[in-house]
Design an enzyme around this catalytic site. Sequence first.
Site, PDB file in Angstrom:
ATOM      1  CB  ILE A   1      -0.887   0.014   1.276  1.00 11.98           C
ATOM      2  CG1 ILE A   1      -1.683  -1.292   1.380  1.00 11.98           C
ATOM      3  CG2 ILE A   1      -1.814   1.222   1.276  1.00 11.98           C
ATOM      4  CD1 ILE A   1      -2.197  -1.579   2.781  1.00 11.98           C
ATOM      5  CB  CYS A   2       1.480   3.890  -2.403  1.00  9.91           C
ATOM      6  SG  CYS A   2       2.411   5.415  -2.537  1.00  9.91           S
TER       7      CYS A   2
END
Length: 152
Positions: free
Chosen positions: A84-85
Amino acid sequence: MQRASRLTRELSLLATEPPPGITCWQNGQLDDLRAQILGSVDTPYEKGVFNLEIIVPERYPFEPPKIRFLTPIYHPNIDSAGRICLDVLKLPPKGAWRPSLNISTLLTSIQLLMAEPNPDDPLMADISSEYKYNKQLFLLNAKEWTEKYAGQ
């Protein structure tokens, strides 16, 4: 010791007062957690149940937990490995993690990211440009993936 007592407190709070649409539990050891996020209403992830893995580092809360999606999700800020960014998942100077944050806050932030992607900081460039320039196709693909991988 600090990590164990803090995690125990956080898990107890997550069990008694979970954020809406979020559950979190221990998966054997204290530093190995699992969570579920329900896709929010009026998003392509609606009715989907997304499983996440949370690995709590030795230095928690001074460094953020490693969180990744176990359920495939079609999203510009989440890659095929489930990474996840999101700034709160990284230490400064690049990230915004602070020891005052907790697992509940992180899961709520991830739930918000699901509802409102950030196409300007993508992990998946192709999905990001689809989101920006062909929103209908993005919504269709995201909904299909949700039904296929996160449907009940």
